[in-house]
Design an enzyme around this catalytic site. Structure first.
Site, PDB file in Angstrom:
ATOM      1  N   GLY A   1       6.185  -6.868  -9.093  1.00  0.00           N
ATOM      2  CA  GLY A   1       7.263  -5.968  -8.701  1.00  0.00           C
ATOM      3  C   GLY A   1       6.781  -4.970  -7.669  1.00  0.00           C
ATOM      4  O   GLY A   1       5.591  -4.642  -7.616  1.00  0.00           O
TER       5      GLY A   1
ATOM      6  N   GLN B   1       6.653   2.552  -2.692  1.00  0.00           N
ATOM      7  CA  GLN B   1       5.230   2.174  -2.710  1.00  0.00           C
ATOM      8  C   GLN B   1       4.705   1.790  -1.324  1.00  0.00           C
ATOM      9  O   GLN B   1       3.503   1.781  -1.106  1.00  0.00           O
ATOM     10  CB  GLN B   1       4.987   1.021  -3.696  1.00  0.00           C
TER      11      GLN B   1
ATOM     12  N   HIS C   1       9.952   3.941 -10.530  1.00  0.00           N
ATOM     13  CA  HIS C   1       9.389   4.339  -9.229  1.00  0.00           C
ATOM     14  C   HIS C   1      10.444   5.035  -8.358  1.00  0.00           C
ATOM     15  O   HIS C   1      10.115   5.944  -7.589  1.00  0.00           O
ATOM     16  CB  HIS C   1       8.884   3.108  -8.464  1.00  0.00           C
TER      17      HIS C   1
ATOM     18  N   HIS D   1       9.786  -0.440 -15.144  1.00  0.00           N
ATOM     19  CA  HIS D   1       8.674   0.089 -14.349  1.00  0.00           C
ATOM     20  C   HIS D   1       9.108   0.320 -12.896  1.00  0.00           C
ATOM     21  O   HIS D   1       8.883   1.401 -12.337  1.00  0.00           O
ATOM     22  CB  HIS D   1       7.521  -0.923 -14.426  1.00  0.00           C
ATOM     23  N   GLU D   2       9.739  -0.688 -12.306  1.00  0.00           N
ATOM     24  CA  GLU D   2      10.102  -0.579 -10.886  1.00  0.00           C
ATOM     25  C   GLU D   2      11.218   0.443 -10.679  1.00  0.00           C
ATOM     26  O   GLU D   2      11.194   1.204  -9.710  1.00  0.00           O
ATOM     27  CB  GLU D   2      10.515  -1.941 -10.321  1.00  0.00           C
TER      28      GLU D   2
ATOM     29  N   CYS E   1       0.068  -1.264 -12.341  1.00  0.00           N
ATOM     30  CA  CYS E   1       0.867  -0.917 -11.154  1.00  0.00           C
ATOM     31  C   CYS E   1      -0.003  -1.076  -9.914  1.00  0.00           C
ATOM     32  O   CYS E   1      -1.161  -0.654  -9.922  1.00  0.00           O
ATOM     33  CB  CYS E   1       1.333   0.530 -11.294  1.00  0.00           C
ATOM     34  N   LEU E   2       0.557  -1.649  -8.871  1.00  0.00           N
ATOM     35  CA  LEU E   2      -0.197  -1.804  -7.619  1.00  0.00           C
ATOM     36  C   LEU E   2      -0.622  -0.455  -7.051  1.00  0.00           C
ATOM     37  O   LEU E   2      -1.594  -0.365  -6.310  1.00  0.00           O
ATOM     38  CB  LEU E   2       0.655  -2.554  -6.581  1.00  0.00           C
TER      39      LEU E   2
HETATM   40 NI    NI Z   1       4.312   0.224 -10.089  1.00  0.00          NI
END
Ligand code: NI
Length: 157
Positions: A46, A51, A134, A130-131, A88-89
């Site tokens: 995701g 991000q 953000h 999660h996304e 998370c990235l």
């Molecule tokens: Ni994330």
């Protein structure tokens, strides 16, 4: 099309609220394409626009190698609970267990502006939550299950 740099934890932009997408135009298509390239390159499941430094309510998720584009997404239903590890990235080399709904239903616009409904359970529900977090300036670290701490892992870079 381009691969963009992924912002990490200490970058204050990740704490900002993303704005609604109003125009379904060429710029939106470019952002979606760049997000897709960046998501595939980073092997994530995701990615939210913030991000890559774009404060717009856009999320991509990748389930079973199918990428879904979510524009102006909202969770409209939550059922049950789960406590599972999440990463998370934007928080490299770490993971932590979060408390999330077991199943969520999301409504979102597609690239043409049409509203669609998606339902996800387990990993998919975690990913949607999660996304979407953000977009409101939240990281999974804010949502750790009671008594849990983020820990280091070698699985995410
Ligand atoms: Ni994330």
């Amino acid at each position: 099309m381009a691969i963009r740099n992924i912002r990490t934890e200490e970058d204050p932009i990740l704490r900002k609220i993303s704005r609604k997408v109003e125009n379904f135009d060429d710029r939106l298509l470019m952002i979606l394409d760049d997000m897709k390239d960046t998501l595939i390159k980073s092997q994530g499941i995701g990615l939210a626009a913030v991000q890559i430094g774009i404060l717009r309510r856009i999320v991509l998720v990748r389930f079973n190698d199918k990428i879904i584009e979510l524009i102006n997404p909202e969770i409209i239903e939550r059922e049950g609970e789960q406590i599972e590890a999440e990463a998370c990235l934007s928080v490299p080399r770490k993971a932590g267990k979060t408390l999330r709904p077991k199943t969520v239903t999301v409504k979102a616009q597609n690239r043409n502006g049409n509203w669609c409904i998606y339902k996800g359970t387990d990993l998919e529900a975690r990913c949607f939550c999660h996304e979407l977090d953000h977009l409101d300036g939240k990281l999974y670290l804010d949502n750790l299950a009671p008594g849990e701490k983020a820990y280091f892992t070698r699985d995410y870079e």
